[in-house]
Design an enzyme around this catalytic site. Structure first.
Site, PDB file in Angstrom:
ATOM      1  N   ALA A   1       0.832  -1.198   0.000  1.00  0.00           N
ATOM      2  CA  ALA A   1       0.000   0.000   0.000  1.00  0.00           C
ATOM      3  C   ALA A   1       0.875   1.260   0.000  1.00  0.00           C
ATOM      4  O   ALA A   1       2.069   1.208   0.301  1.00  0.00           O
ATOM      5  CB  ALA A   1      -0.917   0.001   1.221  1.00  0.00           C
TER       6      ALA A   1
ATOM      7  N   GLY B   1      -0.323  -5.111   0.733  1.00  0.00           N
ATOM      8  CA  GLY B   1      -1.424  -5.042  -0.212  1.00  0.00           C
ATOM      9  C   GLY B   1      -1.095  -5.674  -1.553  1.00  0.00           C
ATOM     10  O   GLY B   1      -1.984  -6.178  -2.239  1.00  0.00           O
TER      11      GLY B   1
ATOM     12  N   GLU C   1      -1.840  -9.243  -1.042  1.00  0.00           N
ATOM     13  CA  GLU C   1      -3.296  -9.388  -0.926  1.00  0.00           C
ATOM     14  C   GLU C   1      -3.951  -9.296  -2.308  1.00  0.00           C
ATOM     15  O   GLU C   1      -4.900 -10.025  -2.602  1.00  0.00           O
ATOM     16  CB  GLU C   1      -3.844  -8.327   0.022  1.00  0.00           C
ATOM     17  CG  GLU C   1      -3.446  -8.583   1.466  1.00  0.00           C
ATOM     18  CD  GLU C   1      -3.802  -7.445   2.414  1.00  0.00           C
ATOM     19  OE1 GLU C   1      -4.413  -7.726   3.462  1.00  0.00           O
ATOM     20  OE2 GLU C   1      -3.461  -6.290   2.109  1.00  0.00           O
TER      21      GLU C   1
ATOM     22  N   GLU D   1       2.821  -5.984   7.583  1.00  0.00           N
ATOM     23  CA  GLU D   1       2.082  -4.883   8.214  1.00  0.00           C
ATOM     24  C   GLU D   1       2.384  -4.731   9.708  1.00  0.00           C
ATOM     25  O   GLU D   1       2.365  -3.609  10.236  1.00  0.00           O
ATOM     26  CB  GLU D   1       0.569  -5.070   8.013  1.00  0.00           C
ATOM     27  CG  GLU D   1       0.073  -4.738   6.618  1.00  0.00           C
ATOM     28  CD  GLU D   1       0.166  -5.908   5.657  1.00  0.00           C
ATOM     29  OE1 GLU D   1      -0.400  -5.814   4.561  1.00  0.00           O
ATOM     30  OE2 GLU D   1       0.813  -6.922   6.010  1.00  0.00           O
TER      31      GLU D   1
END
Length: 256
Positions: free
Chosen positions: A62, A108, A111, A131
């Site tokens: 992210a 992310g 993911e 994270e």
């Protein structure tokens, strides 16, 4: 679109994440992915999607700078739910989606890759959910999808430590389908995509729909499978496929 670009080749939409240097998943990029899925879904010339990253990485995660704009618990919930909605849509997308992962798929980025139906990886790629190193947890489905592939214990280890595994290890753990040298990654993933693109779009869509029920109970899944079997069996593609088998020729599927 600013951060995504795509082109069609032999029934395959080759989608490139183009946000150098790390292909970080800014909120705008996620919105563009949602828009692109709508465009590709309604494009009858596209039967398979191949997703890869420009430059050094698939996606390193992210856009952390955007996190500084999140000032409340509800804003954080909304951020997570927005990403989850797009990735859930990708996972149930009615056309097969293949991720070709090189460099790194972290946070992310992983993911996103786990939301694709098939994952080809470079042997030396790094895949992980770091994270907790930032004092947060995965928010775009990582805590739910990773255990499906590697098991609960390995998922807990990866999430708790934040340490990535290599592409070769990802195959061993069931997180990826195939690991190849980086220079062979895109050609081999594209070859697979073109092979799948020759199948019936009707049966591909039905197979994806039925596979989604593997996350639910066996009773629900077996019922959904029978329903989808009935739908595809009544299609023109099924008639063509069966007749082609009898006539010992390659079928030509129309998607009807």
């Amino acid at each position: 679109m600013e951060f995504l670009k795509w082109r069609a080749e032999d029934g395959v939409a080759i989608v490139t994440i183009n946000r150098p240097p790390a292909n970080a998943l800014a909120q705008q990029l996620i919105r563009e992915l949602d828009e692109l899925m709508t465009e590709v879904e309604h494009n009858n010339d596209v039967r398979v999607v191949l997703l890869h990253g420009e430059g050094r990485f698939f996606s390193a995660g992210a856009d952390i700078k955007e996190f500084t704009d999140v000032s409340s618990e509800q804003q954080a919930v909304n951020l997570a739910e927005n990403g989850q909605a797009v990735f859930d849509r990708l996972e149930s997308f009615p056309k097969p989606v293949i991720a070709a992962i090189h460099g790194a798929a972290l946070g992310g980025g992983l993911e996103l890759a786990m939301s694709c139906h098939i994952r080809y990886v470079a042997e030396d790629a790094k895949l992980g959910l770091p994270e907790l190193n930032l004092g947060i947890i995965p928010g775009f489905g990582g805590t739910q999808r990773l255990p499906r592939y590697v098991g609960l214990a390995k998922a807990a280890e990866m999430i708790f430590t934040g340490e990535p595994i290599s592409g070769a290890e990802a195959v061993q753990w069931g997180l990826a389908n195939t690991a190849v040298p980086q220079e062979e990654l895109l050609p081999q993933a594209l070859e697979l995509a073109k092979k799948i693109a020759k199948k019936s779009p009707v049966s591909l869509k039905a197979a994806i729909h039925a596979l989604q029920y593997s996350k639910k109970s066996f009773e629900e899944g077996i019922k959904a499978e029978a329903e989808q079997f009935g739908i595809v069996f009544n299609s023109e593609d099924a008639k063509e496929g069966i007749q082609a088998f009898i006539e010992k020729r390659q079928p030509t599927f129309s998607g009807k």
